[in-house]
Design a protein around this motif. Structure first.
Motif, short mmCIF file in Angstrom:
data_model
loop_
_atom_site.label_atom_id
_atom_site.label_comp_id
_atom_site.label_asym_id
_atom_site.label_seq_id
_atom_site.Cartn_x
_atom_site.Cartn_y
_atom_site.Cartn_z
N ARG A 280 37.06 6.20 -17.44
CA ARG A 280 35.74 5.56 -17.54
C ARG A 280 35.85 4.04 -17.45
NH1 ARG A 280 34.17 8.02 -21.86
NH2 ARG A 280 32.92 9.62 -20.78
N GLN A 281 36.84 3.47 -18.10
CA GLN A 281 37.05 2.03 -18.02
C GLN A 281 37.48 1.60 -16.61
OE1 GLN A 281 39.82 1.00 -21.10
NE2 GLN A 281 38.46 1.68 -22.77
N ARG A 284 34.47 1.31 -14.39
CA ARG A 284 33.78 0.04 -14.59
C ARG A 284 34.49 -1.09 -13.86
NH1 ARG A 284 29.03 -2.16 -15.88
NH2 ARG A 284 28.75 -0.42 -17.34
N ARG A 285 35.82 -1.12 -13.90
CA ARG A 285 36.56 -2.17 -13.20
C ARG A 285 36.38 -2.06 -11.68
NH1 ARG A 285 40.43 -1.20 -17.39
NH2 ARG A 285 41.45 0.40 -16.12
N LEU A 287 33.79 -0.87 -10.09
CA LEU A 287 32.44 -1.31 -9.73
C LEU A 287 32.29 -2.82 -9.87
CD1 LEU A 287 30.22 1.51 -11.29
CD2 LEU A 287 30.98 1.24 -8.93
N GLU A 288 32.90 -3.41 -10.87
CA GLU A 288 32.83 -4.86 -11.02
C GLU A 288 33.49 -5.56 -9.84
OE1 GLU A 288 31.21 -6.65 -12.99
OE2 GLU A 288 30.55 -5.21 -14.52
N ARG A 291 31.04 -5.69 -6.11
CA ARG A 291 29.70 -6.25 -6.22
C ARG A 291 28.99 -6.34 -4.87
NH1 ARG A 291 26.70 -6.51 -10.88
NH2 ARG A 291 28.09 -6.83 -12.65
N TRP A 294 27.78 -2.48 -5.17
CA TRP A 294 27.16 -2.03 -6.41
C TRP A 294 26.07 -3.00 -6.84
CZ3 TRP A 294 28.72 -3.27 -11.92
CH2 TRP A 294 28.09 -2.42 -12.84
N GLY A 296 24.80 -3.13 -9.88
CA GLY A 296 24.94 -3.47 -11.30
C GLY A 296 24.05 -2.71 -12.24
N CYS A 299 26.38 2.81 -14.17
CA CYS A 299 27.83 3.07 -14.17
C CYS A 299 28.10 4.09 -15.27
CB CYS A 299 28.63 1.78 -14.39
SG CYS A 299 30.40 2.05 -14.63
N VAL A 317 26.88 6.24 -9.87
CA VAL A 317 26.80 4.82 -9.53
C VAL A 317 25.50 4.57 -8.77
CG1 VAL A 317 29.30 4.54 -9.46
CG2 VAL A 317 28.07 5.17 -7.38
#
Length: 371
Positions: A280-281, A284-285, A287-288, A291, A294, A296, A299, A317
């Motif tokens: 899960r983490q 997030r990385r 998707l960050e 940019r 995504w 924003g 997520c 997403v």
């Protein structure tokens, strides 16, 4: 009552009537073309000086019809001065009138092109938030095509009404109009139905130009909306041509009906030993770092199913449009698999088997048989 003599056209001495007639007609046409050239040269300079979309569009679209209309109007003024018989002059004037009607119809159609250019310039679809622009353009294109059909029908009707034999048909024409209209209506029923469907599409807006749709199992974008059919550009550049009535009578998917943003899903199947929170983490990385695709907003990673041999992880997403959503899903899928391969290879799907209580093979059973 004394009859007033009609003045006869003056013919220069030694000129045959036919030669003088040709000279007058040629002079009228040349004068009209010179006037056209001077007028549109001035309009072109004005359009270049102002830089206006309306001026430039009028210059481009009205130039052709005016090149036809001005000489025809000049011929119409010159015909009464020709030394021709009444029957010949009347027939020539009739032909010129038909040409003038056709030229005026062409000019009206060209003016609709000017309106389209002005509206298209004010409502661009090559921007990010183009929902209102696509709505206006769709209505504009459909209404323009309907206007063209109406103008052609009206011009054709006016041209036919210039013939006395048609204008004076009277009661017999109206008596047969009911039967003829019924026959024509039955024969043209699909065309009329598609035309009415086009009006419905313009008013109710189930589809718009550049909408993303799923039609007949195909993903594509609305490329053209005609009065009788719609062209859908499939993702692999094929074109799907669908009757416009299809979008009134059949269900279909419109991914950009109210907005272009979409949710995308990515499924990953892993072993029961996978650390879900770490995945899960990592999502997030990913998707960050994405940019460019995504938006924003969403997520989410969840365990959506537990099967006999694997866990089903679903990554949810969001993206600004369907194209970005597809690219983002592919990137997330690749990066998650790469993350698992690099950091948790034992968490990839595997088949487990346990073998127990296998009897040992004795020397007699292990020895090869003698031949």
């Amino acid at each position: 009552m004394k009859e007033v003599p009609v003045p006869r056209p003056l013919i220069p001495p030694g000129w045959p009537p036919w030669l003088w007639s040709l000279t007058l007609l040629a002079g009228a046409v040349i004068a009209a073309l010179i006037l056209h050239a001077v007028l549109f040269a001035a309009l072109g300079r004005v359009a270049r000086r102002t830089g206006s979309i309306a001026d430039d569009s009028f210059f481009r679209h009205a130039r052709g019809p005016a090149r036809l209309a001005l000489p025809l109007f000049a011929l119409y003024l010159a015909v009464p001065a020709l030394p021709l018989k009444a029957s010949t002059g009347g027939s020539l004037a009739h032909l010129v009138i038909l040409g003038v009607i056709a030229a005026l119809a062409w000019l009206v159609v060209s003016l609709t092109e000017v309106v389209v250019d002005v509206i298209a310039a004010r409502h661009r679809v090559d921007v990010k938030d183009n929902l209102a622009a696509r709505r206006i353009r769709t209505q504009m294109y459909l209404l323009r095509r309907i206007t063209v059909v109406v103008v052609v029908i009206v011009a054709g009707s006016v041209m036919l009404m210039t013939f006395p034999s048609i204008r004076h048909l009277g009661v017999s024409l109206f008596a047969s109009a009911g039967v003829a209209g019924l026959v024509v209506g039955l024969a043209a029923r699909p065309t009329i139905f598609n035309l009415i469907s086009g009006v419905q599409v313009a008013l109710t807006e189930p589809i718009r130009i550049d909408d993303v749709v799923i039609v007949e199992g195909e993903w594509g974008r609305i490329e053209e909306i005609r009065t009788s059919y719609v062209v859908v550009r499939i993702w692999d550049l094929r074109r799907l041509v669908v009757p416009i009535a299809y979008f009134i009578q059949h269900p279909f998917q419109n991914w950009t009906r109210t907005s272009a943003d979409l949710l995308g899903t990515v499924f990953v199947y892993v072993d029961y030993t996978v650390p879900v929170e770490a995945v899960r983490q990592e999502l997030r990385r990913i998707l960050e770092a994405s940019r460019d695709l995504w938006d924003g907003k969403v997520c989410v990673l969840q365990v959506t199913d537990s099967k006999q041999e694997t866990l089903e992880l679903r990554a949810l997403v969001s993206a600004a449009d369907s194209g970005m959503a597809w690219d983002l899903r592919c990137r997330v899928r690749e990066k998650l698999v790469e993350f698992l391969q690099k950091n948790y290879p034992d968490s990839l799907p595997r088949v487990r088997a346990e073998i127990r209580d296998v009897p040992a093979l004795g020397p007699a059973r292990m020895a090869p048989s003698a031949s």
